[in-house]
Design an enzyme around this catalytic site. Structure first.
Site, PDB file in Angstrom:
ATOM      1  N   GLU A  45       0.829  -1.211   0.000  1.00  0.00           N
ATOM      2  CA  GLU A  45       0.000   0.000   0.000  1.00  0.00           C
ATOM      3  C   GLU A  45       0.862   1.260   0.000  1.00  0.00           C
ATOM      4  O   GLU A  45       0.813   2.089   0.890  1.00  0.00           O
ATOM      5  CB  GLU A  45      -0.916  -0.021   1.205  1.00  0.00           C
ATOM      6  CG  GLU A  45      -1.802  -1.257   1.231  1.00  0.00           C
ATOM      7  CD  GLU A  45      -2.605  -1.404   2.487  1.00  0.00           C
ATOM      8  OE1 GLU A  45      -2.304  -0.706   3.477  1.00  0.00           O
ATOM      9  OE2 GLU A  45      -3.530  -2.223   2.501  1.00  0.00           O
ATOM     10  N   GLU A 104      -6.074  -8.220  -0.336  1.00  0.00           N
ATOM     11  CA  GLU A 104      -6.224  -8.184   1.130  1.00  0.00           C
ATOM     12  C   GLU A 104      -7.649  -7.758   1.424  1.00  0.00           C
ATOM     13  O   GLU A 104      -8.073  -6.687   0.976  1.00  0.00           O
ATOM     14  CB  GLU A 104      -5.284  -7.167   1.789  1.00  0.00           C
ATOM     15  CG  GLU A 104      -3.914  -7.666   2.129  1.00  0.00           C
ATOM     16  CD  GLU A 104      -3.138  -6.680   2.968  1.00  0.00           C
ATOM     17  OE1 GLU A 104      -1.952  -6.459   2.661  1.00  0.00           O
ATOM     18  OE2 GLU A 104      -3.703  -6.099   3.910  1.00  0.00           O
TER      19      GLU A 104
END
Ligand code: AHR
Length: 501
Positions: free
Chosen positions: A170, A284
């Protein structure tokens, strides 16, 4: 009279990839060390891996396992984790020492034992395009270059053939080590993708994205030709700082428009004419975010009691109830409905923390979400077909954690068939906390045997723990299918109804 539900087996929405039922494992708390990798435990095999955990993963046919992070990866250097002289390093993401005894070779061994595809997430935080492509050399070249030779020297003569690679985690987030601006990201991904594809043109590459226009447009404009996947993440019940789980009703509010990120990214891909080339890896996801206070914020914990010890609260099995099971089923059904563009989804994580399996020194607990994967993997078909309710679907009022009042449909339906055999299987979720529902399915399965598998507990708060089975799957034969058959769905339940010759 039950809700009339129509299934049209002839209207095929897509062949779903088994990778929709994928998983993720990170070097965080007890997922790897004292989790699946526990050499001192008598339940572990000659490679130090817990055989009971691996057996449970095999039972839900884990198709793909993303590793090593997550935030962990953004300051992880893979070369420290292979070879004989492993030195511990300080993991700056999670502020603990990592012994480096579990690295690429151990990870590949673990994937072979589970029978799943490896999916390696590379360090785009402090790492370089060269370090990422060196990792591809180590795993996938026969003998060329020093990294393939290093793999051979470390005891693996044959290439690992790692097909799936993610560039970064991320890196858009302030919390991520080596966070990047959209411009920086586009350039780094392009260089990394170029080098990784030069090493192995068969490698399928993903890059961290999110449902944000600027970030994705810049990424896709720069790197669209190099990418096969675009990676998105989402957690709904946000508890990183405060471990205060949402109520059942709040969790049902979260099921409202559960696929919003998929819709947004699908739109961007279509607008850039990349929707036939790039698929979504929802790599995720979990209803519950992980609890790790005083790390992701400007306020960093001073003493370990402020930022390490609280992580043990993720291990409280009473958190993972029928709310988690119902939400997980709704998510998996939504990904099936979008299987034309979603090719992978990875439950985060598979083991401990918020995982579907909880391990302790003497054994494991299969949490409520584990049984959802069991139902979808082992009882549902691979072909998604059209299904709709002919009557109004009952609804419920649900207030989200931010207090917004929502009216949520209480019935979630997914219909599937098999590409290689007759029959059908319908997943029917009744979200209502207290009212049963009844459906009347119309499908071309006259005379077939109907069997329902009900996943449920006594209440919305039922859960499994050591020595306690509060949630389980019950099988009930419904007899020969006929169109007037009414099927009762208990409150707060996940159900799969199979129609087989
Ligand atoms: O809470 C765990 C973290 O969630 C993962 O490491 C990261 O990828 C995501 O932000």
């Amino acid at each position: 009279m039950g809700i009339s539900v129509q299934v049209n087996e002839k209207r095929i929405r897509g062949l779903r990839s088994p990778m929709l039922y994928g998983h993720f494992i990170e070097h965080f708390h007890r997922q790897i060390y004292d989790g699946i990798y526990d050499p001192a435990n008598p339940l572990s095999d000659e490679d130090g891996m817990r055989t009971d955990i691996i057996e449970a993963m095999r039972r839900i046919k884990v198709p793909i396992l993303r590793w090593p992070g997550g935030c962990f990866v953004s300051s992880y250097h893979w070369k420290d984790g292979v070879g004989k002289n492993r030195q511990p390093f300080f993991d700056k993401a999670w502020r603990v020492e990592d012994p480096n005894t579990f690295g690429t070779d151990e990870y590949i061994k673990m994937c072979r034992k589970i029978g799943c595809e490896p999916y390696i997430c590379t360090n785009a935080g402090t790492g370089t395009a060269e370090e990422m492509s060196d990792w591809v050399e180590y795993c996938n070249l026969e003998t060329e270059g020093k990294y393939a030779k290093w793999r051979i020297e470390n005891g693996s003569p044959r290439p690992y053939q790692v097909k799936y690679w993610s560039i970064g985690n991320e890196n858009y987030g302030f919390w991520e080590i080596g966070a990047k601006s959209a411009e920086e990201w586009g350039r780094l991904v392009k260089e990394a993708a170029k080098m990784m594809k030069h090493v192995d043109p068969q490698a399928q590459l993903s890059a961290a994205a999110l449902s944000d226009l600027d970030w994705n447009i810049n990424l896709l404009k720069n790197c669209g030709p190099f990418l096969d996947w675009i990676s998105i993440h989402e957690y709904w019940d946000m508890m990183p700082e405060k471990n205060e789980p949402a109520t059942y009703e709040q969790c049902m509010a979260y099921t409202d428009h559960i696929g919003h990120a998929v819709d947004e990214v699908r739109g961007m891909l279509a607008a850039m004419k990349l929707d036939k080339k790039i698929r979504i890896a929802f790599d995720e996801w979990n209803l519950r975010s992980w609890h790790h206070p005083n790390v992701h914020t400007v306020r960093q914990g001073i003493c370990k009691e402020e930022y390490i010890t609280p992580r043990d609260k993720n291990d409280d099995n009473s958190i993972y109830t029928m709310a988690d099971a119902v939400f997980t089923a709704c998510f998996l059904s939504e990904m099936n409905r979008n299987c034309d563009i979603v090719g992978m989804a990875n439950f985060a994580p598979i083991l401990n923390t918020r995982g579907c399996i909880y391990s302790y020194p003497e054994g494991i607990v299969l949490r409520s979400t584990y049984h959802v994967f069991d139902l979808y993997v082992n009882y549902m078909g691979d072909t998604v077909v059209d299904v709709w309710a002919q009557d109004a679907i009952p609804s419920m009022q649900a207030a989200g954690k931010n207090g917004q009042e929502l009216t949520v449909d209480t019935l979630d339906l997914l219909a599937t068939t098999w590409s290689d055999r007759p029959g059908a299987a319908v997943a029917a979720v009744n979200k209502h906390p207290s009212e049963a529902a009844s459906i009347q399915l119309s499908l071309a399965c006259e005379g077939m045997n109907a069997v329902i598998y009900r996943l449920n507990g006594e209440s919305t708060d039922s859960y499994n723990d050591i020595g306690r089975t509060g949630v389980s799957i019950r099988r009930e034969e419904l007899g020969k299918y006929h169109a007037s058959m009414e099927i009762r769905l208990e409150p707060h339940s996940v159900n799969v109804i199979q129609f087989l010759p």
